[in-house]
Write a protein that holds these residues in place. Structure first.
Motif, PDB file in Angstrom:
ATOM      1  N   VAL A   1       1.025  12.173   0.853  1.00  0.00           N
ATOM      2  CA  VAL A   1       2.006  13.078   0.240  1.00  0.00           C
ATOM      3  C   VAL A   1       1.893  14.497   0.774  1.00  0.00           C
ATOM      4  N   GLN A   2       0.758  14.815   1.405  1.00  0.00           N
ATOM      5  CA  GLN A   2       0.592  16.170   1.947  1.00  0.00           C
ATOM      6  C   GLN A   2       0.992  16.288   3.422  1.00  0.00           C
ATOM      7  N   ILE A   3       1.530  15.177   4.013  1.00  0.00           N
ATOM      8  CA  ILE A   3       1.990  15.263   5.418  1.00  0.00           C
ATOM      9  C   ILE A   3       3.143  16.255   5.487  1.00  0.00           C
ATOM     10  N   SER A   4       3.028  17.223   6.326  1.00  0.00           N
ATOM     11  CA  SER A   4       4.047  18.302   6.433  1.00  0.00           C
ATOM     12  C   SER A   4       5.292  17.789   7.158  1.00  0.00           C
ATOM     13  N   GLN A   5       6.436  17.851   6.509  1.00  0.00           N
ATOM     14  CA  GLN A   5       7.731  17.491   7.100  1.00  0.00           C
ATOM     15  C   GLN A   5       8.619  18.739   7.143  1.00  0.00           C
ATOM     16  N   PRO A   6       9.075  19.134   8.323  1.00  0.00           N
ATOM     17  CA  PRO A   6       9.929  20.327   8.381  1.00  0.00           C
ATOM     18  C   PRO A   6      11.234  20.095   7.619  1.00  0.00           C
ATOM     19  N   ASP A   7      11.771  21.157   7.054  1.00  0.00           N
ATOM     20  CA  ASP A   7      13.055  21.066   6.356  1.00  0.00           C
ATOM     21  C   ASP A   7      14.168  20.771   7.363  1.00  0.00           C
ATOM     22  N   PRO A   8      15.065  19.825   7.038  1.00  0.00           N
ATOM     23  CA  PRO A   8      16.166  19.507   7.972  1.00  0.00           C
ATOM     24  C   PRO A   8      17.121  20.688   8.147  1.00  0.00           C
ATOM     25  N   GLN A   9      17.557  20.942   9.360  1.00  0.00           N
ATOM     26  CA  GLN A   9      18.491  22.027   9.680  1.00  0.00           C
ATOM     27  C   GLN A   9      19.566  21.502  10.639  1.00  0.00           C
ATOM     28  N   THR A  10      20.755  22.079  10.492  1.00  0.00           N
ATOM     29  CA  THR A  10      21.830  21.744  11.428  1.00  0.00           C
ATOM     30  C   THR A  10      21.456  22.274  12.803  1.00  0.00           C
ATOM     31  N   PRO A  11      21.509  21.434  13.818  1.00  0.00           N
ATOM     32  CA  PRO A  11      21.123  21.902  15.162  1.00  0.00           C
ATOM     33  C   PRO A  11      22.076  22.982  15.666  1.00  0.00           C
ATOM     34  N   SER A  12      21.552  23.897  16.461  1.00  0.00           N
ATOM     35  CA  SER A  12      22.397  24.963  17.039  1.00  0.00           C
ATOM     36  C   SER A  12      23.350  24.374  18.067  1.00  0.00           C
ATOM     37  N   ARG A  13      24.504  25.029  18.219  1.00  0.00           N
ATOM     38  CA  ARG A  13      25.538  24.636  19.174  1.00  0.00           C
ATOM     39  C   ARG A  13      26.002  23.192  18.951  1.00  0.00           C
ATOM     40  N   ALA A  14      25.997  22.823  17.703  1.00  0.00           N
ATOM     41  CA  ALA A  14      26.434  21.463  17.395  1.00  0.00           C
ATOM     42  C   ALA A  14      27.958  21.361  17.284  1.00  0.00           C
ATOM     43  N   LEU A  15      28.641  22.494  17.072  1.00  0.00           N
ATOM     44  CA  LEU A  15      30.093  22.479  16.880  1.00  0.00           C
ATOM     45  C   LEU A  15      30.845  22.604  18.214  1.00  0.00           C
ATOM     46  N   ILE A  16      32.127  22.255  18.177  1.00  0.00           N
ATOM     47  CA  ILE A  16      32.978  22.355  19.372  1.00  0.00           C
ATOM     48  C   ILE A  16      33.144  23.817  19.765  1.00  0.00           C
ATOM     49  N   HIS A  17      33.040  24.078  21.061  1.00  0.00           N
ATOM     50  CA  HIS A  17      33.221  25.436  21.579  1.00  0.00           C
ATOM     51  C   HIS A  17      34.737  25.708  21.663  1.00  0.00           C
ATOM     52  N   VAL A  18      35.345  25.974  20.501  1.00  0.00           N
ATOM     53  CA  VAL A  18      36.805  26.088  20.405  1.00  0.00           C
ATOM     54  C   VAL A  18      37.350  27.181  21.315  1.00  0.00           C
ATOM     55  N   SER A  19      36.695  28.325  21.339  1.00  0.00           N
ATOM     56  CA  SER A  19      37.209  29.457  22.121  1.00  0.00           C
ATOM     57  C   SER A  19      37.264  29.142  23.615  1.00  0.00           C
ATOM     58  N   ARG A  20      36.412  28.204  24.053  1.00  0.00           N
ATOM     59  CA  ARG A  20      36.437  27.823  25.467  1.00  0.00           C
ATOM     60  C   ARG A  20      37.788  27.210  25.844  1.00  0.00           C
ATOM     61  N   TYR A  21      38.422  26.562  24.884  1.00  0.00           N
ATOM     62  CA  TYR A  21      39.697  25.889  25.169  1.00  0.00           C
ATOM     63  C   TYR A  21      40.908  26.725  24.772  1.00  0.00           C
TER      64      TYR A  21
END
Length: 451
Positions: free
Chosen positions: A251-271
């Protein structure tokens, strides 16, 4: 007929101005020759009155009263002419031998001596007839010549009408062709842009799926740990104490908190960013600007222009074009479509495929008909031909550059390949000037500006 007070003008068709033939009457009460009305309707392609423009029916009724009146009028006029043609004086029963110059009528010798013709001048009828016939015959020949000329002009008008249609059809085809190139370019760019968007979408979705699978693995492991720990809490004291160190470690094994990965969204401005501007910039790779466009309505019949109006080629055979006033009929010349009155202008002309050429500028009023074009109002250089010009080029060239400065009154010619000056004219322009191109046994091409 005199008692009816009717004149030839009263019985004349408003269209042909002749005595009515088979007259018909419209609902607006105007009458016309049947054939004249039909011809008018065929020309106008609408059924309206030629006088008041009101609409009318397809089959107007015959005007029988007017028809009878015209027949009586013509009969009466013929009888009068027949009576006048008699050679005997109706008053004195003498032969008509003289012609009264004041009254303009034949008379007999008795009439000549009457008070009615006192102090009048007379000539023998034969002399008057001879001179009158000669005068009328001269006038008739003039009318015949005029008729022949008008028929020739009519033929030219009909050819011009057909040429206008051909011009419009060809221009429409070229417009559609050029727009289709742009449409195809936009379709290709749209497809490429959307394809790139979908590829990025798949990449980002695949990355998120992998993250989700990883997350599911962690959640599953964490759920098992929690379940096992809850079971341990329910165990008896001895078992609990024996397994406590292991359970506590799990129960003491350290698990990092889940986070949304960076640059996961569509690069809308590129289009979408500056999309239209970027398309316009890229479109310049397939479109070009040519500083001078040729005017096909001025081209000599022995010349042929390219569809984009930037190349002129000598064919040696007359093309089926109208003989309009703007067209060169003697020299194999063509003008630019735009005249210049101020500012600086420059254009390059490819001449490497030409054996005989002349080019430069000319005044708008310079005579294009006949052989006097090169005598005045022309500033140009020539190669391999005998047309009158102020400067002759002796060396073979690939290209000639024309620099026009309307404000300073200079026209300069140079070789842009070797950056060599050829000649400069200095003058004062009092009217607009047009680029001209003379091409004999050769072809000339106006080059587009490079980006």
């Amino acid at each position: 007929m005199a008692s009816l007070n009717v004149s030839a003008e009263d019985l004349s068709c408003p269209v042909c101005c002749e005595i009515f033939k088979n007259p018909v009457v419209l609902s607006c009460s105007h009458s016309f020759c049947k054939e004249c009305l039909q011809q008018f309707w065929r020309t106008k392609k609408t059924q309206e009155c030629p006088v008041c423009r009101s609409s009318s029916r397809d089959d107007p009724p015959n005007n029988l009263i007017l028809k009878n009146l015209c027949e009586l009028f013509l009969k009466d006029r013929n009888e009068k002419c027949s009576s006048a043609s008699q050679k005997i004086c109706s008053l004195h029963s003498e032969k008509l031998k003289l012609f009264c110059l004041e009254d303009k009528q034949p008379v007999c010798l008795v009439c000549r001596d009457s008070k009615q013709h006192d102090n009048h001048k007379f000539r023998p009828i034969s002399e008057v007839v001879s001179s009158s016939k000669e005068e009328l015959n001269t006038a008739l020949k003039s009318l015949q010549y005029k008729l022949k000329h008008m028929e020739q002009v009519k033929d030219e008008f009909e050819k011009t009408l057909q040429h206008i249609k051909n011009q419009a059809d060809h221009t429409e085809r070229q417009i559609k062709h050029d727009f289709e190139r742009l449409h195809q370019f936009l379709r290709d760019e749209e497809e490429a842009t959307i394809t790139a968007l979908r590829e990025e979408e798949e990449q980002k979705k695949q990355m998120m799926k992998e993250k989700l699978e990883e997350m599911n693995t962690h959640i599953s492991a964490l759920s098992h740990t929690i379940k096992d720990t809850e079971e341990m809490l329910k165990a008896n004291d001895v078992c609990f104490l024996k397994e406590f160190p292991v359970s506590m470690e799990r129960v003491q094994i350290s698990q990092p908190d889940p986070q949304t990965p960076s640059r996961a969204l569509i690069h809308v401005s590129r289009y979408l960013g500056n999309l239209l501007f970027r398309l316009w910039k890229k479109m310049q790779d397939i479109v070009h600007y040519t500083p001078v466009i040729l005017d096909p309505n001025t081209a000599n019949p022995r010349l042929v222009l390219s569809d984009d109006l930037t190349t002129v080629r000598f064919t040696g055979k007359d093309q089926p074009v109208p003989d309009n006033p703007e067209r060169f009929d003697y020299y194999e010349c063509v003008l630019g479509s735009e005249g210049f009155t101020s500012g600086k202008h420059c254009w390059d002309v490819e001449v490497k495929e030409s054996r005989c050429w002349s080019l430069g500028v000319t005044t708008a009023s310079n005579q294009r008909r006949g052989w006097v074009f090169f005598r005045t109002g022309v500033w140009g250089v020539q190669y391999g031909c005998t047309v009158r010009s102020d400067f002759h080029v002796n060396q073979d060239l690939e290209c000639v550059r024309v620099d026009l400065d309307c404000d300073r009154g200079t026209v300069s010619f140079s070789d842009p390949v070797t950056n060599t000056h050829l000649h400069t004219f200095t003058t004062t322009f009092t009217e607009s000037v047009f680029p001209f191109f003379y091409s004999l046994m050769s072809s000339l091409r106006i080059l587009p500006f490079s980006r």
